[in-house]
Design an enzyme around this catalytic site. Structure first.
Site, short mmCIF file in Angstrom:
data_model
loop_
_atom_site.label_atom_id
_atom_site.label_comp_id
_atom_site.label_asym_id
_atom_site.label_seq_id
_atom_site.Cartn_x
_atom_site.Cartn_y
_atom_site.Cartn_z
N GLY C 47 33.63 49.11 11.49
CA GLY C 47 33.29 50.45 11.31
C GLY C 47 32.12 50.44 11.94
O GLY C 47 31.30 51.50 12.17
N GLY C 49 31.50 49.77 15.04
CA GLY C 49 31.62 50.23 16.34
C GLY C 49 31.93 49.45 17.35
O GLY C 49 31.68 49.77 18.67
N SER C 88 26.55 38.91 13.60
CA SER C 88 26.07 39.54 14.64
C SER C 88 26.26 38.93 15.94
O SER C 88 25.49 38.95 16.94
CB SER C 88 24.47 39.64 14.47
OG SER C 88 24.18 41.02 13.52
N ARG C 89 27.55 38.66 15.90
CA ARG C 89 27.99 37.83 17.26
C ARG C 89 28.79 38.82 18.16
O ARG C 89 29.05 38.52 19.48
CB ARG C 89 28.82 36.81 16.93
CG ARG C 89 30.04 36.79 16.15
CD ARG C 89 30.86 35.32 15.88
NE ARG C 89 31.20 34.79 17.04
CZ ARG C 89 32.37 35.16 17.92
NH1 ARG C 89 33.00 36.36 17.60
NH2 ARG C 89 32.51 34.54 18.97
N VAL C 290 22.60 43.65 15.72
CA VAL C 290 21.68 44.39 14.64
C VAL C 290 22.44 44.31 13.40
O VAL C 290 21.87 44.37 12.11
CB VAL C 290 21.28 45.76 14.93
CG1 VAL C 290 22.48 46.69 15.04
CG2 VAL C 290 20.17 46.46 13.97
N GLU C 292 23.75 42.45 11.02
CA GLU C 292 23.52 41.29 10.09
C GLU C 292 22.11 41.38 9.26
O GLU C 292 22.01 41.38 8.02
CB GLU C 292 23.79 39.86 10.32
CG GLU C 292 25.20 39.60 10.76
CD GLU C 292 25.72 39.14 9.63
OE1 GLU C 292 25.25 38.65 8.76
OE2 GLU C 292 27.07 39.04 9.70
#
Lengths: 452, 162, 336
Positions: C47, C49, C88-89, C290, C292
């Site tokens: 979700g 994106g 955030s990978r 961004v 996490e």
């Protein structure tokens, strides 16, 4: 399309492009794993431990097998290959210890013991309720202090002190940088405190689930909302004792995750049930399952002791963290490493020592959640920064700016900082919130250390 | 347990449902009639993902036994899509990026539709009240409130989003 | 009894990418004879994106219109390996893989166009609107669609590319903790303003103002969505959420949403944020990540604000009304 979302032709990066699935989201037409209809699908319900810690004396599935609509019943005997989760054994950092279905012991209330597969979910639930397990109860521990106390009930033979053993038999994930002891001796002030977080639930609105479908070619298709398809495929295959080449995972569109769909707990169970039943099987967590038996974020206890100079410079930082991982390790060591490496936070402290323990208790196992390992570190450090500011009667903004890391500084994990922007971020927030900083603090930069 | 035959109208189509015991409207809509927009987020009446309109009123499909709905008119988001009667709301949701994972969105649109049918000029508080039974874990609600406000404004101006 | 206001701040960094490396992600790009560019992956969109961001990165790197890029993800047969959505990978890892694949496909596309235009591929440019032309000579051009057709039917050349991004493993030294644990750092700072009702113990978060530095933003609209959603989640984590309300006892554990307190829609304050962009050399088009980190600075900022409002010393979360009232009682007893 509104003006806001018009994008400059020829350049896609940097534009506020509308989320690709938004048009289908608002019409309810986005396809999640559960929206794929599979004919002759069975449903799975797990009979779980009703006690927190016990030896299993007997598992009686006879009434469940006779129950209306029940097609198959699985115990640990139906787990063909490895009887335990091995995804960390595979990378050489932990022995497999968590059974897929309980063997001789249960270590938390909710541990899976028997899987019951039936024509309808209701029939699977009714069948699961008829499983009878005889326990010999054992003493339980529910927090870090109880687990680490001398003579505490022990969860695992391989970890006699109720905490995980890191490589080289270290009790904790460690950071050792500089000479913290010497720096403490020379510090003007010592500021120390303990910070705690409690377990929380990731709570994506779509619960975790999977449908495993046997194919005529000997392969299995798994429709899933896992956050990690390739790793889940390999892990499920290993548990089922088959080649990963025989699995085909389809997903990629999940109704939220936040770390709640990285456990790989659902797919192997659905796969084993489909193999035994020779029909498609759906296994999904109910909301109550999500609340009670899916992994939580751990309770973290972070103790920080800082040596601070009168001018605000932090010269030494000791961190001792206990992560109450619950009854099984899952991916908690990953969180522990991440937490340790994050110390001492985005500040330059020349002398750092950190020990991060993973402690076993008879609680629901914990695992990843948004900001895994880092969130409790950031929470504790930022509470501690205000505590230092108060102790020194110093402005908390100035304290942070003074200590913020700059490019070229050495971090405690022994790599130079090269992409710092904390100073600028703090300065921007000051402007945004109307906080007036002294001129020399406005002039600070991540590129070099001025004055201080 | 004997099944009772219940007649419902779903999105304008007459349906005859054999209602066993406490089988819920959610199960019937999702599993028997394939209305996939009716999501299952909790089956406890706690999240609003299964929101539908029953005789024009907002309802949680997971809490309603079908056996009690004889003669009821049910509208799911599929029905609103066919009549395009939520078009302005949907357009506003897109403009305001009012969904991320999308799992709560069907229910959210239904709640917004029920509100605007009842109260075409809602205050911000009215909107918050109206969607308070619909949980969203992704967006922080602000874009959803803005989307509903904007839809109300568009409907007041001309009804078709002009 | 009164309502008291306070402010608090917190500043954080977030290490982008799977800690300790060794987490490959791949992408394959090919042009279809129908005129689309398909990016095949096994990555998961929760979700946030991912599909949108990967399409933007692919379109930019290929030099073709965004609406011709199809993201075909979430299939382990057709998509190459992905180590998962987390840490955030994905923007960083999958983004770099998509760039590599798109560059290779672009090069194959320009080779075909060069043959069609009888020029050197090195002299060709794309306009991002569906055309390929000789640098400085815009009228000497072919369309991307014609090029793909010619590649297929005239020259017998596949227009496709492969990308796999792998950060080498960097295990932590057991003694010192030495390692290379992340690929780049993102930053955030938040100021929280709260009002506490000293009679009920209830906290109202009045505002959250933040600055974020997350490298180059691939999509500012989606970044804002993460920050606002994370601010809301942070309020819940700070003030009410827990599965163990009387930890360490296991009593009173919630079974449903009615008893698992998440912040309601009415408790959501306005959220202001400013984005700084320090492009990261390691990230795709300078992006960091961004998703996490978005609750990490609001949580301590809110607790610091509560302590500031009440002159208290609360250091555990969640800070429920019960926690506040007990702390106020203790404070009053200490003052006696």
């Amino acid at each position: 399309m509104s003006e806001k979302h018009k994008i400059e032709a020829g350049h896609a990066v940097g534009q506020p492009v509308t989320l690709r699935e938004l048009e289908s989201h608002v019409k309810g037409q986005t396809v999640y794993y559960e929206d794929v209809k599979v004919p002759r699908m069975l449903h799975l319900k797990v009979h779980r431990s009703s006690v927190a810690h016990a030896r299993i004396l007997d598992i009686d599935t006879s009434r469940a097998e006779q129950s209306d609509g029940v097609v198959s019943v699985l115990t640990y005997r139906d787990v063909p290959a490895t009887k335990v989760w091995t995804h960390f054994e595979a990378v050489g950092i932990a022995p497999g210890a968590e059974p897929i279905l309980a063997l001789d012991k249960v270590r938390w209330k909710g541990e899976p013991i028997v899987a019951v597969v039936a024509e309808s979910l209701k029939q699977a639930e009714d069948g699961a309720a008829k499983v009878k397990v005889t326990y010999e109860k054992l003493a339980s521990v529910f927090d870090v202090d109880a687990a680490l106390a001398p003579g505490a009930p022990n969860l695992f033979d391989c970890w006699p002190d109720n905490h995980y053993l890191f490589p080289d038999d270290h009790a904790a994930a460690q950071i050792r940088f500089g000479d913290a002891e010497k720096a403490f001796a020379e510090a003007d002030h010592i500021v120390e405190h303990v910070y705690n977080t409690r377990p929380i639930e990731q709570a994506p609105i779509e619960t975790a689930g999977c449908v495993a479908v046997p194919g005529s070619d000997g392969r299995f298709t798994l429709y899933t909302n896992s956050q990690s398809l390739s790793n889940t495929r390999n892990n499920a295959a290993e548990i089922a004792g088959i080649s990963p080449a025989r699995l085909h995972l389809i997903g990629g569109t999940a109704g939220g995750g936040f770390g709640g769909k990285v456990d790989m707990a659902i797919e192997p169970m659905a796969l084993l049930a489909a193999m035994k039943s020779k029909r498609p099987v759906k296994y999904r967590f109910t909301r109550e399952d999500e609340m009670t038996v899916s992994s939580t974020r751990a309770a973290w206890r972070v103790s920080i002791k800082d040596g601070v100079m009168q001018d605000g410079r932090i010269v030494a930082r000791y961190v001792t963290t206990h992560q109450d991982v619950g009854a099984y390790l899952r991916n908690s060591i990953y969180g522990a490493f991440k937490h340790a490496s994050h110390m001492p936070g985005p500040y330059t402290v020349p002398n750092v020592s950190a020990d991060v323990f993973c402690v076993f208790t008879n609680r629901t196992p914990s695992a990843a959640m948004r900001g895994f390992g880092v969130m409790p570190a950031s929470f504790a450090i930022e509470m501690q920064m205000d505590r230092i500011a108060k102790a020194l009667r110093m402005d908390p903004w100035q304290l942070r700016l003074k200590n913020a890391f700059r490019n070229g500084d050495m971090k405690a994990h022994r790599r130079e900082v090269w992409d710092a922007a904390l100073v600028e971020t703090i300065q921007a927030t000051a402007r945004l919130s109307g906080k007036d900083l002294p001129e020399d603090y406005k002039q600070m930069s991540s590129q070099k250390r001025l004055g201080s | 347990m004997t099944a009772k035959l219940v007649q419902l109208t779903v999105n304008g189509r007459e349906e005859h449902i054999a209602a066993d015991g406490l089988i819920s409207l959610q199960q019937v809509l999702r599993e028997k009639l394939d209305y996939n927009t009716v999501k299952d987020g909790c089956t406890q009446g706690g999240c609003g993902a299964c929101s539908v309109l029953v005789d024009g009123e907002l309802a949680l499909a997971c809490l309603l036994p079908v056996s009690r709905l004889e003669g009821a008119e049910i509208t799911t988001l599929e029905g609103l899509n066919e009549s395009n009667s939520a078009g302005v709301i949907q357009e506003s949701f897109v403009e305001h990026s009012a969904a991320q994972c999308g799992f709560c969105t069907s229910g959210m649109i239904i709640s917004a539709k029920a509100l605007l049918d009842e109260n075409p000029t809602p205050s911000r508080d009215d909107i918050m009240e109206a969607i308070s039974g619909n949980l969203c874990r992704c967006t922080g609600y602000l874009p959803i409130i803005e989307a509903v406000q904007s839809a109300a404004g568009k409907l007041a101006k001309g009804g078709d989003g002009e | 009894m009164a309502k008291k206001r306070g402010t608090g701040m917190a500043a954080v960094s977030y290490p982008i990418g799977m800690h300790l490396g060794g987490d490959p992600t791949g992408a394959l790009v090919h042009a279809t004879s129908g005129g689309n560019f398909v990016v095949a992956m096994s990555s998961v969109d929760l979700g946030q994106g991912l599909k949108t961001v990967m399409a933007q990165i692919a379109a930019e790197a290929l030099g073709v219109p965004l609406d011709t890029v199809i993201i075909d993800t979430g299939d382990t047969d057709t998509g190459p390996h992905c180590s998962g959505t987390g840490a955030s990978r994905t923007t960083h890892r999958a983004g770099n893989a998509v760039i590599a694949a798109a560059k290779e496909a672009r090069s194959a596309m320009l080779d075909v166009a060069a043959e069609m235009l009888e020029v050197s591929a090195a002299d060709l440019e794309t306009d991002g609107k569906g055309n390929i032309h000789v640098a400085g000579v815009e009228e000497k051009s072919v369309s991307v669609a014609e090029t793909v057709q010619a590649g297929t039917f005239q020259f017998g050349k596949t227009i496709a590319g492969r990308g796999l991004f792998l950060v080498p493993k960097s295990p932590q030294d057991p003694e010192t903790g030495e390692s290379d644990p992340h690929s780049t750092q993102a930053h955030a700072c938040t100021v929280a303003e709260v009002e506490v009702d000293t009679e009920s113990g209830e906290v109202e978060v009045l505002s959250l103002k933040s600055a974020y530095e997350i490298g180059r933003q691939i999509n500012p609209e989606l970044v804002k969505g993460q920050i606002v959603g994370g601010a809301w989640m942070a309020i819940g984590h700070t003030l009410c959420e827990t599965t163990a309300p009387y930890y360490p006892t296991t009593e009173h554990a919630p079974l449903d949403f009615l008893n698992y307190g998440m912040t309601g829609v009415a408790e959501m304050p306005e959220v202001e944020c400013e984005l700084l962009e320090f492009p990261s050399p390691s990230g795709p088009f300078g992006a960091k990540g961004v998703g996490e980190m978005v609750a990490n600075s609001p949580i301590p900022a809110i607790v610091n604000a509560i302590n500031n409002a009440l002159d208290l010393d609360i250091s555990d979360i969640p800070v429920t009304p019960e926690v506040i009232l007990r702390a106020l009682d203790a404070q009053a007893a200490g003052a006696d």
